[in-house]
Design an enzyme around this catalytic site. Structure first.
Site, PDB file in Angstrom:
ATOM      1  N   SER A  42       0.839  -1.189   0.000  1.00  0.00           N
ATOM      2  CA  SER A  42       0.000   0.000   0.000  1.00  0.00           C
ATOM      3  C   SER A  42       0.884   1.253   0.000  1.00  0.00           C
ATOM      4  O   SER A  42       1.687   1.438  -0.916  1.00  0.00           O
ATOM      5  CB  SER A  42      -0.977  -0.042   1.183  1.00  0.00           C
ATOM      6  N   HIS A  91      -7.646  -5.134  -1.361  1.00  0.00           N
ATOM      7  CA  HIS A  91      -6.410  -4.475  -0.939  1.00  0.00           C
ATOM      8  C   HIS A  91      -5.512  -5.419  -0.145  1.00  0.00           C
ATOM      9  O   HIS A  91      -4.315  -5.167  -0.021  1.00  0.00           O
ATOM     10  CB  HIS A  91      -6.758  -3.240  -0.095  1.00  0.00           C
ATOM     11  N   ASP A 127      -9.423  -4.435  -5.514  1.00  0.00           N
ATOM     12  CA  ASP A 127      -8.895  -3.417  -4.604  1.00  0.00           C
ATOM     13  C   ASP A 127      -9.632  -2.099  -4.827  1.00  0.00           C
ATOM     14  O   ASP A 127      -9.550  -1.501  -5.901  1.00  0.00           O
ATOM     15  CB  ASP A 127      -7.399  -3.240  -4.853  1.00  0.00           C
TER      16      ASP A 127
END
Length: 334
Positions: free
Chosen positions: A185, A305, A271
């Site tokens: 991330s 994610h 995501d």
């Protein structure tokens, strides 16, 4: 947005034109030269833990502006020879936590440096590094100082991330010729930024990267951090041009184009935090200005994610080991 609105084939061909300011390279040369004028290590002290097979140190290094940045340095107990190092960057809203929270890399036999995120801890994890620089902007880290690239939070955080590589190379027990950067991330975006700014890394591993194709990401995602930028602009409508200009200095796709190290990517097609197209933009542009180094992508069709989680970590471990083994096989040949 339950899943990507593009097919996998379209994503594999997605190479958007990322607007770069004319002084992009000079901006970062000047920023990093200013940071490099200071000695990198400030303090290194052993950290007592209950982990019998690992040793940990509490590290403070000089980041952007000479600000003290905290990190954990951990390596296997009793190993005398210098080890290849992994520098890990944490996700948005997280800090370095406690030294026993992230053990994959030192347990795998690497020297491991986990960098704290200045000013961000407290949303999802603990940390103890301040960000003492104030500037006009919104209330969230993604919007701190967003009206001017020189004031922007990510100018400071990216500089810290580069300095973390310099710090690990100055620590005992590290093979400074074999340093890898890793992140998920926000951490993945920082790893890509470092890959474009440091030209002698062994590898970069990035998963669900933030900071990529940011102009489009702000339009696609309502989730933080991109949603925080959109919410700021929903109130400060007159700031759009200034915000777009600032984002153009920190877009990880621009850094990815300049990267020279082998790269390993992971993306979940569902995501909604970091839209898949934005990560593919970084992958498809990766190394374009540097002769196309080795790169590998793993796609998780039904994951968001979180990506491939433990399955992906196993792939990372095996891939990095193969890259480093191949690198070592070339030593002394020619």
């Amino acid at each position: 947005m339950p899943h990507s609105d593009s097919t996998l084939d379209e994503l594999q061909r997605y190479t958007p034109e990322i607007v770069e300011p004319d002084d992009f390279d000079q901006f970062w040369r000047d920023t990093l030269a200013e940071a490099a004028a200071r000695p990198v290590l400030v303090d290194v002290r052993p950290e007592p833990t209950d982990l019998r097979l690992l040793d940990s140190w509490d590290v403070t290094f000089a980041g952007f502006g000479g600000d003290p940045v905290r990190a954990w340095y951990t390596r296997p107990t009793g190993v005398r020879e210098p080890l290849p190092a992994v520098v890990e960057y944490a996700g948005y809203g997280r800090g370095r936590g406690l030294p026993h929270e992230r053990l994959t890399w030192p347990v795998a036999g690497y020297a491991h440096l986990l960098m704290d995120n200045r000013g961000q801890a407290g949303q999802y994890g603990a940390g103890d590094t301040a960000d003492p620089h104030g500037a006009p902007g919104g209330p969230w880290p993604a919007t701190w100082g967003i009206l001017d690239p020189r004031d922007y939070h990510y100018r400071r955080l990216i500089t810290d991330a580069v300095r973390a590589v310099e710090a690990v190379r100055a620590l005992p027990g590290v093979d400074g010729d074999r340093v890898t950067v890793v992140g998920n991330s926000q951490g993945g975006g920082l790893a890509l930024a470092v890959a474009g700014l440091v030209d002698d890394l062994s590898a970069v591993l990035t998963t669900a990267p933030f900071l990529c194709d940011m102009q489009r990401a702000v339009q696609l995602s309502d989730a933080a951090p991109y949603g925080e930028i959109a919410r700021y602009l929903a109130v400060h409508r007159e700031a759009e041009d200034a915000v777009r200009r600032t984002l153009s200095y920190v877009d990880a796709v621009s850094f990815a184009r300049r990267a020279t190290a082998p790269a390993h990517f992971g993306i979940g097609l569902r995501d909604t935090v970091c839209p898949p197209a934005t990560g593919f933009a970084a992958y498809n542009h990766y190394g374009a200005a540097a002769g196309r180094p080795v790169r590998e992508m793993h796609v998780y069709l039904f994951n968001g994610h979180e990506g491939g989680e433990a399955v992906h970590v196993r792939r990372q471990l095996r891939w990095l080991d193969s890259v480093l083994q191949q690198d070592r096989s070339h030593v002394g040949t020619g």
